[in-house]
Design a protein around this motif. Structure first.
Motif, mmCIF file in Angstrom:
data_model
loop_
_atom_site.group_PDB
_atom_site.id
_atom_site.type_symbol
_atom_site.label_atom_id
_atom_site.label_comp_id
_atom_site.label_asym_id
_atom_site.label_seq_id
_atom_site.Cartn_x
_atom_site.Cartn_y
_atom_site.Cartn_z
ATOM 1 N N GLY A 134 0.813 -1.209 0.000
ATOM 2 C CA GLY A 134 0.000 0.000 0.000
ATOM 3 C C GLY A 134 0.846 1.258 0.000
ATOM 4 O O GLY A 134 0.544 2.229 -0.710
ATOM 5 N N THR A 135 1.925 1.236 0.776
ATOM 6 C CA THR A 135 2.828 2.385 0.821
ATOM 7 C C THR A 135 3.487 2.597 -0.531
ATOM 8 O O THR A 135 3.582 3.729 -1.021
ATOM 9 C CB THR A 135 3.901 2.178 1.901
ATOM 10 O OG1 THR A 135 3.274 2.027 3.175
ATOM 11 C CG2 THR A 135 4.852 3.367 1.945
ATOM 12 N N ALA A 136 3.932 1.504 -1.154
ATOM 13 C CA ALA A 136 4.567 1.595 -2.469
ATOM 14 C C ALA A 136 3.597 2.161 -3.501
ATOM 15 O O ALA A 136 3.963 3.008 -4.324
ATOM 16 C CB ALA A 136 5.051 0.213 -2.908
ATOM 17 N N GLU B 56 2.563 9.683 -5.776
ATOM 18 C CA GLU B 56 3.178 10.953 -5.398
ATOM 19 C C GLU B 56 4.351 11.325 -6.299
ATOM 20 O O GLU B 56 4.466 12.459 -6.747
ATOM 21 C CB GLU B 56 3.654 10.883 -3.939
ATOM 22 C CG GLU B 56 2.542 10.804 -2.917
ATOM 23 C CD GLU B 56 1.643 12.031 -2.929
ATOM 24 O OE1 GLU B 56 2.147 13.143 -3.193
ATOM 25 O OE2 GLU B 56 0.432 11.868 -2.687
ATOM 26 N N ASN B 57 5.217 10.353 -6.575
ATOM 27 C CA ASN B 57 6.395 10.637 -7.389
ATOM 28 C C ASN B 57 6.884 9.345 -8.052
ATOM 29 O O ASN B 57 7.741 8.652 -7.513
ATOM 30 C CB ASN B 57 7.504 11.240 -6.523
ATOM 31 C CG ASN B 57 8.618 11.862 -7.358
ATOM 32 O OD1 ASN B 57 8.930 11.404 -8.445
ATOM 33 N ND2 ASN B 57 9.227 12.914 -6.824
ATOM 34 N N LYS C 96 10.580 4.698 -8.847
ATOM 35 C CA LYS C 96 11.296 3.798 -9.747
ATOM 36 C C LYS C 96 12.776 3.732 -9.404
ATOM 37 O O LYS C 96 13.402 2.664 -9.443
ATOM 38 C CB LYS C 96 11.112 4.265 -11.193
ATOM 39 C CG LYS C 96 11.580 3.259 -12.228
ATOM 40 C CD LYS C 96 11.168 3.700 -13.631
ATOM 41 C CE LYS C 96 11.565 2.642 -14.645
ATOM 42 N NZ LYS C 96 11.142 3.040 -16.021
ATOM 43 N N GLU C 97 13.340 4.876 -9.037
ATOM 44 C CA GLU C 97 14.751 4.924 -8.653
ATOM 45 C C GLU C 97 15.036 4.070 -7.421
ATOM 46 O O GLU C 97 16.136 3.545 -7.258
ATOM 47 C CB GLU C 97 15.165 6.366 -8.375
ATOM 48 C CG GLU C 97 15.290 7.224 -9.631
ATOM 49 C CD GLU C 97 15.659 8.658 -9.298
ATOM 50 O OE1 GLU C 97 15.843 8.949 -8.089
ATOM 51 O OE2 GLU C 97 15.761 9.478 -10.224
ATOM 52 N N ARG C 98 14.027 3.939 -6.562
ATOM 53 C CA ARG C 98 14.188 3.163 -5.331
ATOM 54 C C ARG C 98 13.757 1.702 -5.499
ATOM 55 O O ARG C 98 13.597 0.978 -4.524
ATOM 56 C CB ARG C 98 13.395 3.831 -4.203
ATOM 57 C CG ARG C 98 14.039 5.113 -3.715
ATOM 58 C CD ARG C 98 13.093 5.937 -2.873
ATOM 59 N NE ARG C 98 13.754 7.100 -2.270
ATOM 60 C CZ ARG C 98 14.078 8.201 -2.938
ATOM 61 N NH1 ARG C 98 13.826 8.292 -4.224
ATOM 62 N NH2 ARG C 98 14.683 9.212 -2.312
#
Length: 281
Positions: free
Chosen positions: A143-145, A151-152, A157-159
């Motif tokens: 859910g957080t992902a 949001e961004n 994707k970078e993370r």
């Protein structure tokens, strides 16, 4: 009398909340599908066809959901793989859904199919699903992902967050919900008989409900209940005003007023939608 009123509310609440909950999940990933009503229309027609031909409510529900799912996956492929603008892609899905729905539905127009009678059980199931979805969005890694993607997406994707896979999954949930909602309108509101325009624009109302509910499952459920209550009062409004067309229009007008007031209030108190949807330049 009370039971009649509750049943009237539930017949609108069930499909409206179902379609809005699915759209809320998708919008949390930064995508808005304006084609909700089209997905509901094609789900209604395909589900009605399956229901009439098999005599099974379950078959109708499954077929309607599948039709909506295919339509929503088409939307996310258009936006995230082919680079089509969200508004354009959503309108394409809307018009395609309406057209296909009328084409399929014309084959069984007026023919009776299975009827949804378990309104209380269905509404309770959707209520439980809304609470569960809320908990998933705000208390799990997935859910957080999903919310981070909304949001961004670039930072997500970078993370290492699987942006495409999450959006694909969210689109599938949205489509299945919309298609299911469409067929429920046939089986619940029109007593198993399909007719052109059966969704009555409820898909567009669902888009407004997502905003009124501030993109949260529980908020969406509350907003759906309030709007459905107004929809159920159209007969009384028509009797009081003596103008039936006005009574039919009032729920839609109310949604527009609430949207204008709600968005203004959100701005004043510092609340905002997922940033990648309405990011200001």
């Amino acid at each position: 009398m009370v039971e009649i009123v509750i049943s009237a509310v539930l017949t609108t609440l069930i499909p409206l909340s179902l379609a809005a909950l699915g759209e809320a999940v998708l919008e949390r990933t930064g995508r808005v599908n304006l084609g909700v009503d089209g997905l509901m229309a094609v789900g209604a027609a395909v589900g009605a066809l399956a229901g009439v031909e098999t005599g099974s409510l379950l078959a109708g529900l499954a077929a309607g959901a599948l039709a909506g799912g295919v339509g929503s996956l088409s939307y996310i492929i258009l936006t995230d793989r082919l680079g089509v603008n969200m508004i354009v892609a959503g309108l394409l899905v809307f018009f395609a859904g309406i057209g296909l729905g009328d084409l399929v539905g014309s084959k069984i127009a007026g023919r009776p199919g299975p009827v949804l009678t378990s309104l209380y059980t269905t509404a309770a199931t959707i209520g439980i699903a809304a609470v569960a979805l809320h908990l998933i969005l705000y208390n799990t890694v997935t859910g957080t992902a999903l919310r981070v993607v909304g949001e961004n997406p670039a930072a997500a994707k970078e993370r290492g967050v699987p942006v495409w896979r999450l959006r694909l999954s969210a689109a599938l949930v949205q489509g299945l919900s919309a298609g299911l909602a469409g067929y429920i309108m046939v089986a619940g509101l029109s007593y198993g008989k399909w007719y052109s325009g059966v969704t009555a624009g409820l898909g567009w109302v669902a888009l407004g409900i997502v905003i009124l509910g501030y993109w949260t499952p529980i908020g969406v459920l509350i907003a759906s209940t309030a709007v459905s209550t107004v929809f159920s009062m159209r007969t009384q409004i028509a009797a009081a005003t003596g103008i039936p067309p006005l009574a039919d229009a009032i729920p839609y007008i109310l949604v527009l007023i609430l949207l204008a007031a709600g968005t203004h209030l959100y701005e004043r108190i510092g609340l905002r939608p997922p940033a990648s949807i309405w990011r200001r330049r």
